[in-house]
Design an enzyme around this catalytic site. Sequence first.
Site, PDB file in Angstrom:
ATOM      1  N   SER A   1      34.123  46.920  33.273  1.00  0.00           N
ATOM      2  CA  SER A   1      35.429  46.896  32.612  1.00  0.00           C
ATOM      3  C   SER A   1      35.281  46.336  31.210  1.00  0.00           C
ATOM      4  O   SER A   1      34.348  45.567  30.942  1.00  0.00           O
ATOM      5  CB  SER A   1      36.397  46.005  33.407  1.00  0.00           C
ATOM      6  OG  SER A   1      37.569  45.731  32.660  1.00  0.00           O
TER       7      SER A   1
ATOM      8  N   TYR B   1      37.949  38.116  37.060  1.00  0.00           N
ATOM      9  CA  TYR B   1      37.561  39.526  36.924  1.00  0.00           C
ATOM     10  C   TYR B   1      36.539  39.704  35.798  1.00  0.00           C
ATOM     11  O   TYR B   1      35.546  40.429  35.951  1.00  0.00           O
ATOM     12  CB  TYR B   1      38.814  40.362  36.652  1.00  0.00           C
ATOM     13  CG  TYR B   1      38.630  41.860  36.746  1.00  0.00           C
ATOM     14  CD1 TYR B   1      38.364  42.477  37.960  1.00  0.00           C
ATOM     15  CD2 TYR B   1      38.766  42.666  35.611  1.00  0.00           C
ATOM     16  CE1 TYR B   1      38.213  43.855  38.056  1.00  0.00           C
ATOM     17  CE2 TYR B   1      38.624  44.042  35.691  1.00  0.00           C
ATOM     18  CZ  TYR B   1      38.348  44.635  36.911  1.00  0.00           C
ATOM     19  OH  TYR B   1      38.207  46.005  36.994  1.00  0.00           O
TER      20      TYR B   1
ATOM     21  N   LYS C   1      32.727  41.119  36.448  1.00  0.00           N
ATOM     22  CA  LYS C   1      32.234  42.324  35.785  1.00  0.00           C
ATOM     23  C   LYS C   1      31.111  41.999  34.796  1.00  0.00           C
ATOM     24  O   LYS C   1      30.167  42.783  34.641  1.00  0.00           O
ATOM     25  CB  LYS C   1      33.385  43.057  35.087  1.00  0.00           C
ATOM     26  CG  LYS C   1      34.432  43.617  36.048  1.00  0.00           C
ATOM     27  CD  LYS C   1      33.830  44.599  37.043  1.00  0.00           C
ATOM     28  CE  LYS C   1      34.884  45.318  37.873  1.00  0.00           C
ATOM     29  NZ  LYS C   1      34.292  46.229  38.871  1.00  0.00           N
TER      30      LYS C   1
END
Length: 243
Positions: free
Chosen positions: A141, A154, A158
């Site tokens: 991402s 997150y 990632k």
Amino acid sequence: MKCALVTGGARGIGRVICKKLAVELGYHVLINYQRNEQAATETLATLNDEGATGEIIKFDVGNATEVNDALQTWSEHHPEAVMEVIVNNAGVTRDGLFMWMSREDWSSVLDVSLQGFYNVTHFFIQKLLHQRYGRIINIVSVSGVKGTAGQVNYSAAKAGVVGATKALAQEIAKRNITVNAVAPGFIRSDMTEGMDEKELKKIIPANRFGEAEEVADLVCFLASKKAGYITGEVININGGIYA
């Protein structure tokens, strides 16, 4: 039988990746899901409608025992299968400011993205090395590349996969196995459904959200023989929002 596995393949970007790998590259695709069997079955139906083949396989990528049991059982039932492509696409978000983030929200996001990458890829790595061919594609991402406020968990998960991508690529390149990451920005999918697209596109140079098909096309290219000299790369697909 040449196979590809797509984790989180039941919906959104994962569904379109499954279809492209099956239809355009001719793979028998394993569509992984954790809860939504109906969505996984619908994805399989779209493959079959195009004359392609696949099957659904249930496991939680973050649970090592589940992953091993499911993939071991599948392997035993398909001794002739050759797994060539692994797309680590499964991911979850538990957004919130770090100072209020629970240990559970931190761990669950890392378990799916980072531990999930290990669990699934590690199961097949010996087989890939033995057959001297493979494509490992990790869906990361823009958050994992530049960091996003409200997504410390997150972004960390990632970013961890980005580091793993670069390192693993160097370890196994001699065996004709490539490892790359695809880093989408704002893509129309289940994950961006509740976002204010009209407002957000003002900060995107391309002035629009991306489409799942555009991400899947990139994954399909990286999974093909045409991309044999590309490895260890993180390819941004974000309309220019971050380069």
